[in-house]
Write an enzyme that holds these catalytic residues in place. Structure first.
Site, PDB file in Angstrom:
ATOM      1  N   TYR A  22       0.762  -1.187   0.311  1.00 45.82           N
ATOM      2  CA  TYR A  22      -0.238  -0.475   0.006  1.00 45.82           C
ATOM      3  C   TYR A  22       0.643   1.389  -0.273  1.00 45.82           C
ATOM      4  CZ  TYR A  22      -3.673  -3.076   1.453  1.00 45.82           C
ATOM      5  OH  TYR A  22      -4.471  -3.983   1.275  1.00 45.82           O
ATOM      6  N   HIS A  99      -8.656   1.882  -5.765  1.00 50.54           N
ATOM      7  CA  HIS A  99      -7.251   1.279  -4.914  1.00 50.54           C
ATOM      8  C   HIS A  99      -6.408   1.606  -5.526  1.00 50.54           C
ATOM      9  CE1 HIS A  99     -11.046  -1.257  -3.867  1.00 50.54           C
ATOM     10  NE2 HIS A  99     -11.632  -0.939  -5.435  1.00 50.54           N
ATOM     11  N   LEU A 100      -5.657   1.767  -3.987  1.00 55.55           N
ATOM     12  CA  LEU A 100      -3.867   2.283  -4.371  1.00 55.55           C
ATOM     13  C   LEU A 100      -3.308   0.765  -5.228  1.00 55.55           C
ATOM     14  CD1 LEU A 100      -3.617   2.884  -0.238  1.00 55.55           C
ATOM     15  CD2 LEU A 100      -2.869   4.388  -1.936  1.00 55.55           C
ATOM     16  N   ARG A 110     -10.354 -10.992  -3.825  1.00 61.72           N
ATOM     17  CA  ARG A 110      -9.849  -9.642  -4.467  1.00 61.72           C
ATOM     18  C   ARG A 110     -10.183  -8.678  -5.451  1.00 61.72           C
ATOM     19  NH1 ARG A 110      -7.118  -7.478   0.245  1.00 61.72           N
ATOM     20  NH2 ARG A 110      -5.944  -8.585   1.462  1.00 61.72           N
TER      21      ARG A 110
END
Length: 144
Positions: A22, A99-100, A110
Site C-alpha cells: 500500500y 484502489h492503491l 479481491r
C-alpha cells in the site's frame, strides 16, 4: 463543485499497514495532496474514513443532494459491502472507485467489486496518485 471522499476499513493505517503493498504515504498526506489540487480547481472536498460500513452509509445519506461526485476506496468492503453499494447507488452522482494496489493481481477474493458496476470508473494499482487521477477526472468534467 462539492465532492465526497470516502475511505473504508483500515485505510486510516496507510503508511504503516503493509507498505510493500500500500506504500508509505499516510492517509493524511493523501488528503492534503487532494485538498491542494482541489482548491486550485475550485472544488470542495469532504473526507470521511471509517472502519464501519454503517458510518459510511450514514455519511452518504447526510450528503444526499449536496454533492456532485464521490471518490471512494471501499477497502475490504469492495468485495462484500452491499449496504455501502446500495447507499452509493442512491446518490445519483458520478463515482470513481480507487484502489492503491492492483486488486486484480492479488488474491482471487479481491478480484470482485460490488461497487464497480455502479461506478463511472475504477483506478487500481497506481498507488496514492490514483486519488489525484480520480480528482483530475472531476476537474475535467467541471471544466467541460
Amino acid at each position: 463543485m462539492q465532492l465526497l471522499v470516502l475511505q473504508g476499513p483500515n485505510l486510516n493505517m496507510l503508511g504503516q499497514r503493509e507498505p510493500t503493498i500500500y506504500g508509505s504515504t499516510s492517509l493524511a498526506d493523501i488528503h492534503n495532496a487532494m485538498r491542494e489540487k482541489a482548491t486550485s480547481a475550485g472544488i470542495e472536498l469532504s473526507f470521511i474514513q471509517s472502519n464501519h460500513e454503517g458510518v459510511l452509509v450514514d455519511t452518504l445519506h447526510a450528503h444526499y443532494g449536496k454533492i456532485q461526485g464521490i471518490i471512494i476506496n471501499p477497502g475490504a468492503l469492495t468485495h462484500y459491502g452491499l449496504s455501502l453499494r446500495d447507499g452509493l447507488a442512491l446518490m445519483d452522482v458520478p463515482i470513481i472507485e480507487v484502489h492503491l494496489s492492483n486488486v486484480y493481481a492479488r488474491e482471487a477474493f479481491r478480484h470482485h467489486s460490488v461497487v464497480a458496476a455502479i461506478a463511472q470508473g475504477q483506478i487500481s494499482g497506481l498507488g496514492w496518485q490514483g486519488y489525484l487521477y480520480a480528482l483530475d477526472w472531476f476537474i475535467q468534467r467541471k471544466s467541460a
